[in-house]
Design a protein around this motif. Structure first.
Motif, PDB file in Angstrom:
ATOM      1  N   HIS A 241     -10.729   1.792 -10.574  1.00 28.76           N
ATOM      2  CA  HIS A 241     -11.829   2.521  -9.948  1.00 28.76           C
ATOM      3  C   HIS A 241     -12.065   1.907  -8.570  1.00 28.76           C
ATOM      4  CE1 HIS A 241     -15.402   4.856  -9.417  1.00 28.76           C
ATOM      5  NE2 HIS A 241     -16.200   3.794  -9.409  1.00 28.76           N
ATOM      6  N   ASN A 243     -13.924   1.558  -5.739  1.00 24.37           N
ATOM      7  CA  ASN A 243     -15.200   1.688  -5.045  1.00 24.37           C
ATOM      8  C   ASN A 243     -15.398   0.470  -4.150  1.00 24.37           C
ATOM      9  OD1 ASN A 243     -15.629  -0.261  -6.930  1.00 24.37           O
ATOM     10  ND2 ASN A 243     -17.319   0.778  -7.970  1.00 24.37           N
ATOM     11  N   CYS A 244     -16.570   0.349  -3.576  1.00 21.72           N
ATOM     12  CA  CYS A 244     -16.833  -0.753  -2.657  1.00 21.72           C
ATOM     13  C   CYS A 244     -16.766  -2.112  -3.356  1.00 21.72           C
ATOM     14  CB  CYS A 244     -18.197  -0.559  -1.994  1.00 21.72           C
ATOM     15  SG  CYS A 244     -18.280   0.875  -0.889  1.00 21.72           S
ATOM     16  N   LEU A 286     -11.639   2.288   2.409  1.00 27.98           N
ATOM     17  CA  LEU A 286     -12.853   1.641   1.919  1.00 27.98           C
ATOM     18  C   LEU A 286     -13.513   0.802   3.003  1.00 27.98           C
ATOM     19  CD1 LEU A 286     -11.896   0.545  -1.715  1.00 27.98           C
ATOM     20  CD2 LEU A 286     -13.308   2.469  -0.986  1.00 27.98           C
ATOM     21  N   CYS A 290     -17.298   1.442   3.451  1.00 31.00           N
ATOM     22  CA  CYS A 290     -18.173   0.441   2.836  1.00 31.00           C
ATOM     23  C   CYS A 290     -18.696  -0.608   3.807  1.00 31.00           C
ATOM     24  CB  CYS A 290     -17.439  -0.269   1.698  1.00 31.00           C
ATOM     25  SG  CYS A 290     -16.842   0.842   0.390  1.00 31.00           S
TER      26      CYS A 290
END
Length: 344
Positions: A241, A243-244, A286, A290
């Protein structure tokens, strides 16, 4: 003192039995020597053969030599689990459809292979009897229960293969007692969804770690980067996964010198916008999503804005103070006039 090697023909079978029995006794005496010097039993028997007058074939039935007769009878005394094959310091039970951990394993076993069976539980007590075990292969079984403290008694273990099982998690207590562990394979465990942050804190000698093809979606950077001897890390075909929170791990991957096999298969699974993207491309995306990147002109703008806000606030406070003073003066004058009119 001279011992004759030419007994009467009628006592040949009885003499052969005595020689074989003596070989068995010598076998128990020589066992520590075999283990310490790493000599094969055949070498020991070759050294002992001249002591039993092997030049006289009449002493052994059916034309067998002293070496063949003694080793044949001695091998019958070696403990070996049913349906398994045993060699010197090795027990191999591959593909025997075992439902449970095998019994009667020799205590001096160094290599134990239990691959391709139906074993669902590893008993910690039975394993602790194998204190000299250095190689354990349990791939393609049904291991799925909690493995915490299972390997507490096999501290010398160097190689451990638990791939193709049903592991669900790895905690600190799972491998914390394996201080000599060098190779750990826990790939192809689709139910493996969590590896604790300090799961490998005590495995400082770990050089080869494979967690490919599992259910992992996240792996903390400190879990891996604190392994000083790590040289091989398998991460492919997982459900990462991206994400940040995963950005630090991706950055560590791109900057480390560790070998990642099948690096092209280390891709994101979620979110949908990043699916199937490789880690270098994901890192760039990212970073832009982010992290807030400020340039020189941005700092100048922020400084000017701060100064303007400070100046405006100061001026507003000064004007408010002046207005308050003027208002007080006006009020006081009005009260004085009212008093004068009242007196007159």
């Amino acid at each position: 003192m001279h011992v004759s090697c030419a007994p009467p023909a009628e006592s040949s079978s009885r003499s052969a039995s005595k020689v074989a029995a003596l070989l068995l006794k010598l076998g128990s005496f020589c066992k520590p020597l075999i283990q310490r010097c790493h000599l094969a039993p055949s070498v020991i028997m070759e050294k002992l053969q001249p002591l039993f007058c092997t030049r006289n074939p009449a002493r052994f039935p059916a034309g067998r030599s002293a070496k063949e007769s003694g080793m044949g009878m001695a091998s019958e005394r070696i403990n070996c689990p049913r349906s398994c094959s045993c060699q010197y310091l090795e027990v191999n039970c591959t593909g025997q459809q075992l439902q449970e951990f095998p019994e009667a394993i020799p205590l001096d076993t160094r290599q134990l292979i239990l691959a391709a069976n139906n074993i669902s539980y590893l008993p910690a007590v039975e394993l602790s009897f194998l204190a000299d075990l250095v190689y354990l292969d349990c791939k393609k079984n049904l291991l799925g229960r909690d493995l915490d403290f299972t390997f507490i008694g096999v501290a010398k273990l160097v190689y451990l293969d638990l791939s193709f099982n049903n592991l669900t998690q790895v905690t600190f207590s799972t491998f914390s007692h394996l201080l000599s562990l060098v190779v750990l394979k826990i790939s192809d465990n689709p139910s493996l969804v969590a590896i604790e942050k300090d799961a490998f804190a005590n495995n400082t000698w770990l050089s080869h770690l494979d967690v490919s093809r599992t259910g992992l979606t996240f792996l903390d950077t400190s879990t891996i980067q604190d392994l000083p001897n790590l040289r091989f890390l398998g991460l492919s075909n997982n459900l990462w996964h991206c994400n940040c929170s995963f950005l630090d791990f991706i950055t560590w991957m791109t900057e480390s010198n560790i070998h990642f096999p099948d690096a092209d298969d280390v891709t994101c699974y979620t979110p949908e916008s990043l699916r199937a993207l490789k880690m270098p491309a994901v890192e760039a995306q990212l970073h832009s999503n982010c992290l807030i990147q400020l340039y020189k002109q941005d700092y100048i703008f922020l400084c000017l804005a701060g100064f303007c806000i400070f100046f405006a606030g100061t001026m507003a406070a000064w004007l408010a103070g002046i207005c308050a003073v003027i208002y007080e003066v006006h009020i006081s004058k009005g009260e004085e006039r009212e008093e004068e009119e009242t007196v007159t």
